[in-house]
Design an enzyme around this catalytic site. Structure first.
Site, mmCIF file in Angstrom:
data_model
loop_
_atom_site.group_PDB
_atom_site.id
_atom_site.type_symbol
_atom_site.label_atom_id
_atom_site.label_comp_id
_atom_site.label_asym_id
_atom_site.label_seq_id
_atom_site.Cartn_x
_atom_site.Cartn_y
_atom_site.Cartn_z
ATOM 1 N N GLY A 125 12.164 -1.415 -9.993
ATOM 2 C CA GLY A 125 11.741 -1.742 -11.352
ATOM 3 C C GLY A 125 11.192 -0.464 -11.937
ATOM 4 O O GLY A 125 10.131 -0.014 -11.525
ATOM 5 N N HIS A 126 11.944 0.165 -12.831
ATOM 6 C CA HIS A 126 11.559 1.469 -13.376
ATOM 7 C C HIS A 126 11.176 1.293 -14.843
ATOM 8 O O HIS A 126 12.001 0.914 -15.664
ATOM 9 C CB HIS A 126 12.707 2.472 -13.217
ATOM 10 C CG HIS A 126 13.003 2.794 -11.780
ATOM 11 N ND1 HIS A 126 13.959 3.685 -11.382
ATOM 12 C CD2 HIS A 126 12.423 2.347 -10.631
ATOM 13 C CE1 HIS A 126 13.979 3.771 -10.057
ATOM 14 N NE2 HIS A 126 13.064 2.956 -9.577
ATOM 15 N N ASP A 180 7.104 2.822 -7.011
ATOM 16 C CA ASP A 180 6.348 2.597 -8.243
ATOM 17 C C ASP A 180 5.484 3.791 -8.641
ATOM 18 O O ASP A 180 4.423 3.642 -9.251
ATOM 19 C CB ASP A 180 5.473 1.328 -8.130
ATOM 20 C CG ASP A 180 6.314 0.104 -7.828
ATOM 21 O OD1 ASP A 180 7.460 0.054 -8.283
ATOM 22 O OD2 ASP A 180 5.811 -0.796 -7.126
ATOM 23 N N LYS A 213 8.791 6.897 -11.452
ATOM 24 C CA LYS A 213 10.077 7.620 -11.471
ATOM 25 C C LYS A 213 10.825 7.422 -12.794
ATOM 26 O O LYS A 213 11.333 8.367 -13.382
ATOM 27 C CB LYS A 213 10.955 7.143 -10.298
ATOM 28 C CG LYS A 213 10.343 7.421 -8.929
ATOM 29 C CD LYS A 213 11.157 6.804 -7.809
ATOM 30 C CE LYS A 213 11.110 5.296 -7.750
ATOM 31 N NZ LYS A 213 9.823 4.708 -7.347
ATOM 32 N N GLN A 266 12.630 3.203 -4.963
ATOM 33 C CA GLN A 266 11.643 3.008 -3.889
ATOM 34 C C GLN A 266 10.912 4.342 -3.622
ATOM 35 O O GLN A 266 10.733 5.102 -4.548
ATOM 36 C CB GLN A 266 12.303 2.458 -2.614
ATOM 37 C CG GLN A 266 12.787 1.017 -2.732
ATOM 38 C CD GLN A 266 14.082 0.858 -3.484
ATOM 39 O OE1 GLN A 266 15.090 1.450 -3.147
ATOM 40 N NE2 GLN A 266 14.091 0.061 -4.522
HETATM 41 P P1 GDP Z 1 8.835 3.441 -10.795
HETATM 42 O O1 GDP Z 1 9.341 2.270 -10.041
HETATM 43 O O2 GDP Z 1 8.582 4.623 -9.910
HETATM 44 O O3 GDP Z 1 9.705 3.820 -11.973
HETATM 45 O O4 GDP Z 1 7.428 3.013 -11.397
HETATM 46 P P2 GDP Z 1 7.066 1.584 -12.074
HETATM 47 O O5 GDP Z 1 7.650 1.534 -13.432
HETATM 48 O O6 GDP Z 1 7.368 0.477 -11.153
HETATM 49 O O7 GDP Z 1 5.485 1.672 -12.097
HETATM 50 C C1 GDP Z 1 4.820 2.664 -12.791
HETATM 51 C C2 GDP Z 1 3.895 1.994 -13.819
HETATM 52 O O8 GDP Z 1 2.938 2.915 -14.279
HETATM 53 C C3 GDP Z 1 4.640 1.528 -15.061
HETATM 54 O O9 GDP Z 1 4.005 0.393 -15.566
HETATM 55 C C4 GDP Z 1 4.475 2.710 -16.006
HETATM 56 O O10 GDP Z 1 4.553 2.318 -17.381
HETATM 57 C C5 GDP Z 1 3.092 3.166 -15.679
HETATM 58 N N1 GDP Z 1 2.840 4.611 -15.817
HETATM 59 C C6 GDP Z 1 3.686 5.642 -15.587
HETATM 60 N N2 GDP Z 1 3.028 6.818 -15.719
HETATM 61 C C7 GDP Z 1 1.758 6.517 -16.033
HETATM 62 C C8 GDP Z 1 0.582 7.299 -16.268
HETATM 63 O O11 GDP Z 1 0.577 8.520 -16.190
HETATM 64 N N3 GDP Z 1 -0.567 6.607 -16.549
HETATM 65 C C9 GDP Z 1 -0.617 5.257 -16.617
HETATM 66 N N4 GDP Z 1 -1.777 4.684 -16.901
HETATM 67 N N5 GDP Z 1 0.470 4.488 -16.408
HETATM 68 C C10 GDP Z 1 1.634 5.108 -16.102
HETATM 69 P P1 IMO Z 2 10.798 1.103 -7.207
HETATM 70 O O1 IMO Z 2 12.135 1.790 -7.333
HETATM 71 C C1 IMO Z 2 7.825 -0.739 -4.603
HETATM 72 C C2 IMO Z 2 9.337 -2.911 -1.108
HETATM 73 C C3 IMO Z 2 9.137 -4.404 -1.078
HETATM 74 C C4 IMO Z 2 9.035 -4.631 0.415
HETATM 75 C C5 IMO Z 2 10.028 -3.636 0.977
HETATM 76 C C6 IMO Z 2 11.404 -4.225 1.291
HETATM 77 O O2 IMO Z 2 10.430 0.309 -8.412
HETATM 78 O O3 IMO Z 2 9.740 2.075 -6.796
HETATM 79 P P2 IMO Z 2 13.442 -5.011 -0.228
HETATM 80 O O4 IMO Z 2 13.530 -6.042 -1.320
HETATM 81 O O5 IMO Z 2 13.832 -3.638 -0.656
HETATM 82 O O6 IMO Z 2 14.168 -5.428 1.023
HETATM 83 O O7 IMO Z 2 11.872 -4.960 0.167
HETATM 84 O O8 IMO Z 2 10.175 -2.616 0.001
HETATM 85 N N1 IMO Z 2 10.024 -2.391 -2.320
HETATM 86 C C7 IMO Z 2 9.413 -1.729 -3.311
HETATM 87 N N2 IMO Z 2 8.101 -1.453 -3.507
HETATM 88 N N3 IMO Z 2 8.743 -0.278 -5.473
HETATM 89 C C8 IMO Z 2 10.059 -0.527 -5.282
HETATM 90 O O9 IMO Z 2 11.027 0.012 -6.048
HETATM 91 C C9 IMO Z 2 10.437 -1.333 -4.185
HETATM 92 N N4 IMO Z 2 11.629 -1.779 -3.710
HETATM 93 C C10 IMO Z 2 11.351 -2.419 -2.566
HETATM 94 O O10 IMO Z 2 7.958 -4.781 -1.755
HETATM 95 O O11 IMO Z 2 7.757 -4.239 0.874
HETATM 96 MG MG MG Z 3 8.892 0.243 -9.727
#
Ligand code: GDP
Ligand code: IMO
Ligand code: MG
Length: 427
Positions: free
Chosen positions: A43-44, A16, A19, A227
C-alpha cells in the site's frame, strides 16, 4: 558507451517507510518506473495537490507522464488491479497509455486468497499476520512450477488451465478442512473472469525486452520496491516475512536487468521504526512513547487498517539492510513525527547472552534474549513540517542525521518532513 542505469528505491525496515511518496517525488528524473516484486500486499501512499492516493499494484510513477511497468517479479490480482486502475482512470490518469504489464507476472487467483486465509487459520496464534491477499500461495505456485502467468490469458486454453489450477487448490483446501461454499466461489470466479477480460485491454509486454530496450535507447529507469528488507524471504525475520525478494537483487530477477545495470540504490527508512503483522521487533515500544509515535505518524496499515507496532530506530537492522542492498543514498522519512520528543533513542547494538554485537544475528526471535543497546540524543522540539531547506534545520535534527550517517556509513540524501510531495528536502 551506453550508461543508462536502473536505480532502485526500496524499504530498509518492515515496509511502509514511505516508498510511494519518494518514488513520486523522484519520477520526473526518470523515463520509466517499474515495480519488481510483491503484489497488492503493498500500500503505497502519495499526497499531492490536496489529493491522497493509495497504490497497491500500480507503480507510483504513474501521475507524472512516465511509462510505468509491472515487472515479471510481481504477483497480480486482476480484481484488485482493475479496481485500482478504474479509480485512477476515473480521476483522469491515462493509465492505458502509461502502463505496461509483464506477461511473466504471476496471477493471483481467488483460491490463492482462500489458501492464504486457511493457512493463517491453521497456524492459530503462530500465524504470520499476512495481508490476506494470497501472496504466499501465489509465489508458492510460481516456485513449484504450477503458476498461471499474465501471458497465459492470451492462450486459447486459458480457461482449462485456470480450472486445472483451481481444482488443485480446491483439493488442498479440502485437506485443510476449508472447502469454500460453492456459491461464494462461483461469485469470486465470475468477478475474477470479468477482471481478466478487463486486463486484456491493457498493454502486455515481454517486460525484460521492453526495459532493456529502454536502457539501450539511453533511458533511465527507477525500480520501486515493495515491503522492506526485513520482510525479504531470504534475509528478513523468517518465517515472519513476505514471499519475495524485496532486496536490491530482486530488481534484477524481477525485471530482467543485469546486475551491472543497477545504478543508485536508494534505501528508505523512517526516523523511528514500525512493523505490521506478527514477528520479532527488538526496539518495539509498548508504552506511551510508542502510542505517541502511532498517533503522530498515523501508523495504521494502508491496506488492512491494522495498527502498526512502533519503536525506536534500529541501526543494527539498518546496517544489515545497507549491506545486503548496497545502499548508496539514504532517505529518512517521517522526521516530523519525532518533533515533540524531548529525547530520542537509537539502537546501535544488540546485547545477546551478555555479549554486545553491532551485527544483525541469525535469529531475533527470542525477544527476551535480544536486548537493544541505546544511544540517547536530544530531541529538536521544533515543527519541521513547514521547513523547505536544510539551512532551516534545528541543530539537534542535524545531529540526529549526522549520527545515523556515521553509524551506517552512507550519506542521507533526502529528508521527508510530512506526507505531501512538497514536504521533501534534498541535502
Ligand atoms: P510505503 O508502503 O513505503 O509507500 O508507505 P505507506 O504509504 O504504507 O506509509 C507511509 C505513510 O506515511 C503514508 O500514510 C504517507 O502518507 C505518510 N508519510 C510519508 N512521508 C511522511 C513524512 O515525512 N511525514 C509524515 N508525517 N507522514 C509521511
Ligand atoms: P508496503 O509495500 C508492511 C507484511 C504483512 C505480514 C507479512 C507477510 O506497503 O511497504 P504477506 O501478505 O506479504 O504474505 O504478509 O508481510 N507485509 C507488509 N508490511 N508493508 C507492506 O507493504 C507489507 N506487505 C506485507 O503484514 O507481516
Ligand atoms: Mg505501505
Amino acid at each position: 558507451m551506453n550508461t543508462s542505469k536502473v536505480d532502485v528505491l526500496l524499504g530498509l525496515q518492515w515496509g511502509d517507510e514511505g516508498k510511494g511518496k519518494v518514488v513520486d517525488v523522484l519520477t520526473p528524473r526518470y523515463d520509466a518506473v517499474a515495480r519488481f516484486q510483491g503484489g497488492p500486499n503493498a500500500g503505497h501512499t502519495l499526497e499531492f495537490d490536496g489529493r491522497k492516493v493509495v497504490l497497491r499494484s500500480i507503480p507510483s510513477g504513474v501521475f507524472q507522464g512516465n511509462v510505468n511497468v509491472i515487472g515479471n517479479g510481481v504477483v497480480l490480482d486482476p480484481v484488485l488491479f482493475t479496481a485500482e486502475a478504474r479509480e485512477l482512470i476515473d480521476a483522469g490518469t491515462p493509465l492505458h497509455e502509461r502502463l505496461r504489464i509483464s506477461r511473466k507476472a504471476h496471477l493471483i487467483m481467488p483460491t490463492h486468497r482462500l489458501l492464504d486465509a486457511a493457512g493463517e487459520k491453521a497456524m492459530g496464534a503462530g500465524k504470520i499476520g499476512t495481508t490476506g491477499k494470497g501472496i504466499g500461495p501465489t509465489y508458492t505456485d510460481k516456485i513449484s512450477r504450477h503458476g498461471l502467468r499474465v501471458g497465459d490469458i492470451e492462450a486459447p486454453d486459458f480457461a482449462e488451465r485456470y480450472t486445472a489450477a483451481r481444482d488443485r487448490h480446491l483439493r488442498q483446501l479440502e485437506r485443510m478442512g476449508a472447502t469454500p461454499d460453492a456459491a461464494l466461489l462461483a461469485d469470486l470466479e465470475s468477478k475474477w473472469m470479468a477482471a481478466i477480460d478487463e486486463l486484456r485491454r491493457f498493454t502486455l509486454v515481454d517486460s525484460e525486452h521492453y526495459i532493456n530496450g529502454l536502457l539501450r535507447q539511453g533511458k533511465q529507469v527507477l525500480a520501486e520496491g515493495a515491503q522492506g528488507t526485513l520482510l525479504d524471504i531470504d534475509f528478513g525475520s523468517y518465517p515472519f516475512v513476505t514471499s519475495s525478494n524485496t532486496v536490491a537483487a530482486g530488481a534484477c530477477t524481477g525485471l530482467g536487468v543485469a546486475p551491472g545495470r543497477i545504478g543508485r540504490v536508494y534505501g528508505i527508512f523512517k526516523a523511528y521504526c514500525t512493523r505490521v503483522g506478527s514477528g520479532p521487533f527488538p526496539t518495539e515500544l509498548h508504552d506511551a512513547t510508542g502510542a505517541e509515535m502511532r498517533d503522530r505518524g498515523h501508523e495504521y496499515g494502508a491496506v488492512t487498517g491494522r495498527e502498526r507496532r512502533c519503536g525506536w530506530i534500529d541501526l543494527v537492522a539498518l546496517r544489515y539492510a545497507v549491506m545486503i542492498n548496497g545502499v548508496t543514498h539514504l532517505i529518512m522519512m517521517k522526521s516530523d513525527v519525532l518533533d515533540t520528543f524531548d529525547t530520542i533513542r537509537a539502537c546501535t547494538e544488540y546485547e545477546i547472552g551478555g555479549t554486545r554485537t553491532p551485527d544483525f544475528p541469525y535469529s531475533i526471535d527470542d525477544a527476551a534474549a535480544v536486548r537493544p543497546v541505546y544511544t540517547e540524543l536530544p530531541g529538536w522540539r521544533t515543527d519541521l513540517t513547514a521547513i523547505t531547506s536544510p539551512d532551516e534545520f534545528p541543530q539537534a535534527f542535524r545531529d540526529y542525521i549526522a549520527f545515523i550517517e556515521r553509524e551506517l556509513g552512507v550519506p542521507v540524501a533526502i529528508v521527508s518532513v510530512g506526507p505531501d510531495r512538497a514536504q521533501t528536502i534534498e541535502l
